[in-house]
Design an enzyme around this catalytic site. Structure first.
Site, PDB file in Angstrom:
ATOM      1  N   ASP A 174      -2.413  10.409   3.948  1.00 47.22           N
ATOM      2  CA  ASP A 174      -3.816  10.042   4.095  1.00 47.22           C
ATOM      3  C   ASP A 174      -4.526  11.030   5.013  1.00 47.22           C
ATOM      4  O   ASP A 174      -4.396  10.958   6.229  1.00 47.22           O
ATOM      5  CB  ASP A 174      -3.933   8.620   4.655  1.00 47.22           C
ATOM      6  N   ASP A 200     -12.113   7.161   4.208  1.00 43.29           N
ATOM      7  CA  ASP A 200     -10.890   6.909   4.980  1.00 43.29           C
ATOM      8  C   ASP A 200     -10.536   5.430   5.001  1.00 43.29           C
ATOM      9  O   ASP A 200      -9.523   5.042   5.575  1.00 43.29           O
ATOM     10  CB  ASP A 200     -11.045   7.458   6.407  1.00 43.29           C
ATOM     11  N   LYS A 224      -9.896  12.863   8.677  1.00 40.99           N
ATOM     12  CA  LYS A 224      -9.406  12.425   9.978  1.00 40.99           C
ATOM     13  C   LYS A 224      -9.353  13.596  10.957  1.00 40.99           C
ATOM     14  O   LYS A 224      -9.277  14.761  10.549  1.00 40.99           O
ATOM     15  CB  LYS A 224      -7.991  11.848   9.844  1.00 40.99           C
ATOM     16  N   GLU A 271      -9.489   3.834   2.423  1.00 44.86           N
ATOM     17  CA  GLU A 271      -9.019   3.927   1.037  1.00 44.86           C
ATOM     18  C   GLU A 271      -7.950   2.910   0.693  1.00 44.86           C
ATOM     19  O   GLU A 271      -7.761   2.581  -0.479  1.00 44.86           O
ATOM     20  CB  GLU A 271      -8.495   5.343   0.757  1.00 44.86           C
ATOM     21  N   LYS A 329       0.846  -1.204   0.000  1.00 43.86           N
ATOM     22  CA  LYS A 329       0.000   0.000   0.000  1.00 43.86           C
ATOM     23  C   LYS A 329       0.874   1.244   0.000  1.00 43.86           C
ATOM     24  O   LYS A 329       1.724   1.419   0.866  1.00 43.86           O
ATOM     25  CB  LYS A 329      -0.915  -0.013   1.222  1.00 43.86           C
ATOM     26  N   ARG A 337      -7.729  -0.285   1.121  1.00 41.21           N
ATOM     27  CA  ARG A 337      -8.271  -1.485   0.475  1.00 41.21           C
ATOM     28  C   ARG A 337      -8.740  -1.181  -0.950  1.00 41.21           C
ATOM     29  O   ARG A 337      -8.754  -2.065  -1.799  1.00 41.21           O
ATOM     30  CB  ARG A 337      -9.400  -2.057   1.335  1.00 41.21           C
ATOM     31  N   ASP A 341       1.512   6.127   5.940  1.00 41.76           N
ATOM     32  CA  ASP A 341       0.529   5.231   5.344  1.00 41.76           C
ATOM     33  C   ASP A 341       1.049   4.558   4.078  1.00 41.76           C
ATOM     34  O   ASP A 341       0.332   3.790   3.438  1.00 41.76           O
ATOM     35  CB  ASP A 341      -0.768   5.994   5.053  1.00 41.76           C
TER      36      ASP A 341
END
EC number: 3.4.11.1
Length: 484
Positions: A261, A338, A268, A340, A256, A342, A279
């Protein structure tokens, strides 16, 4: 760092020439097997109460009588295993690092096996790493340049193997840490692509980078839906290490690569949002693993896939309730922007099919739920394949980079049902790490698959804030275990 092996014995350590001598001791304090000068100073220190024989305790001596090394450090290990040995070496290095020592000799009162040698290299790399790219005021790099591991002649061959492996993994860990520690305005998808291209200069590694247009042509609607909110162009990075015959099915590592993020429209909280530069820890671990593999040159084929973009709020960003079409053709209702990671991983998992892989492992800082479940010591491991899960757990144990297997019962899939798409991208708070893995599982029907959730292990917060480089050791050991 220059790592070397020197065959000697504990009965002649006082004659070793180095700027400093670090001796790891464990077990019975009266049965350390050291030569007379060192045995005497150790016994005197214990008798005087200067060194308690408890794990983590250390003692520094300057020019002890009869010892050639100018500085001697004793470090107490809790047991004779490699994990305790690594901790003791790290504790000793904590005393030595500020002293300007350039050449350190490391010995142990007990046996040194290949796993101990690997652990020594890891401890030295961790102790000497310092982030300074955006911090001109950072302390100068440690003076330490050379570490000689002192072993018995019978241990030398195995120790050299372990030390070489540890040095290679240390290079990979350092690369992963350096990439992940860069701030989001420096570490962009384009930066990760450039770092991947640097790896292509190493033997047997090839790199290709797909831009937005290429991803559109492939139908990566889920990945591009996340990317559309940012001005930074997305990159889909493909790395190949060709270490075996073309007919050999590769190990595919999918990392990933969300370089920052914000949460997108489902934004967030501001507190600790700065840590969302981490991230892309999965992407960093793939790059680091390729760096280690390039050094070790195992006879195995490896593919690395890194979908990379930012998750930003804007007038173009995806919204809660939007439905996107993944590369697999399955549709996804985006209930929370959030979640995201996946969404970008699922298209990479579909892309992985073209390599006819032996196994696919995705690595992602995926869920806070995994941190709640496991804390910061073990990565979460999800797989319906018992043999693959066991192999990854073994690799984690060997690399001192442990994971813990989590459930993947079919019943958890119910939480992902949607009235408006083939699935939702979240399943509620309960079992969040598991339902995230169940989402990914929907895109892996054509191969053996495992998922590593590293949200709790990819970085540290607080005073020691920084990337850890995990799970590069686990991944490297797993790749090595696949060697013919």
């Amino acid at each position: 760092m220059d790592f070397r092996i020197l065959a000697t014995s504990t009965s002649s350590l006082s004659k070793v020439s180095a700027d400093a001598l670090l001796i790891v001791v464990a077990g019975d304090p009266k049965q350390q097997g050291l030569d007379d000068p060192l045995d005497r100073v150790l016994s005197d220190a214990i008798a005087a109460g200067d060194l308690a024989f408890k794990a983590g305790r250390t003692l520094y001596l300057h020019r002890p009588l009869g010892v050639k090394a100018a500085r001697v450090v004793f470090a107490v290990a809790g047991d004779a295993g490699p994990k305790a040995f690594k901790s003791a070496v790290a504790a000793g290095l904590g005393l030595i690092k500020p002293l300007g020592v350039k050449h350190l000799a490391v010995a142990a009162s007990g046996a040194i096996e290949d796993s101990h040698a690997e652990a020594a290299a890891a401890a030295a790399s961790d102790a000497t790493y310092s982030y300074r790219h955006t911090k001109p005021s950072a302390s100068p790099a440690p003076a330490l340049q050379k570490i000689t591991l002192l072993v018995d002649k019978a241990e030398a061959k195995a120790a050299q193997t372990g030390l070489s492996r540890g040095a290679a993994i240390a290079l990979g860990v350092a690369l992963a840490r350096e990439c992940a520690n860069r701030p989001g305005n420096h570490c962009t998808p384009s930066f990760l692509a450039a770092e991947a291209r640097k790896l292509a200069k190493l033997p047997r590694i090839k790199v290709d980078v797909l831009d937005r247009k290429a991803c559109e042509k492939l139908g990566m609607g889920s990945f591009l839906a996340v990317a559309q909110g940012s001005d930074e162009p997305p990159k889909f990075i493909v790395l190949r290490y060709d270490g075996a015959s073309r007919s050999d099915a590769p190990v595919v590592l999918v990392g990933k690569g969300i370089t920052f993020d914000t949460g997108g429209i489902s934004i967030k909280p501001a507190a600790e949002m700065d840590e969302m530069k981490y991230d892309m820890g999965g992407a960093a671990s793939v790059l680091g693993s390729f760096r280690a593999v390039a050094e070790l040159q195992p006879q195995v084929n490896v593919v690395g896939l890194i979908p990379s973009c930012e998750n930003m709020p804007s007038g173009r960003a995806i919204k809660p309730g939007d439905v996107v079409t993944s590369m697999s053709g399955q549709t996804i209702e985006v209930l929370n922007t959030d979640a995201e990671g996946r969404l970008i991983l699922c298209d990479a998992l579909t892309y992985a099919e073209r390599f006819k892989p032996a196994v696919v492992i995705d690595i992602a800082t995926l869920t806070g739920a995994c941190v709640i479940a496991l804390g910061h010591h073990r990565s979460g491991l999800f797989s319906a394949d018992d043999a693959l899960a066991d192999a990854l757990l073994d690799a984690g144990s060997a690399g001192l980079d442990p994971a813990w297997r989590m459930p993947l019962d079919d019943e958890y899939e119910e939480a992902l049902r949607s009235n408006f798409a083939d699935m939702g991208n979240v399943g509620g708070r309960a079992g969040g790490a598991i339902t995230a893995a169940m989402f990914l599982k929907k895109f892996t029907a054509k191969y053996r698959w495992a998922h590593l959730d590293i949200a709790g292990t990819a970085w540290k917060s607080g005073a020691a804030k920084g990337a850890t480089g995990r799970p590069v050791p686990l991944l490297t050991h797993f790749v090595l275990s696949r060697t013919r």
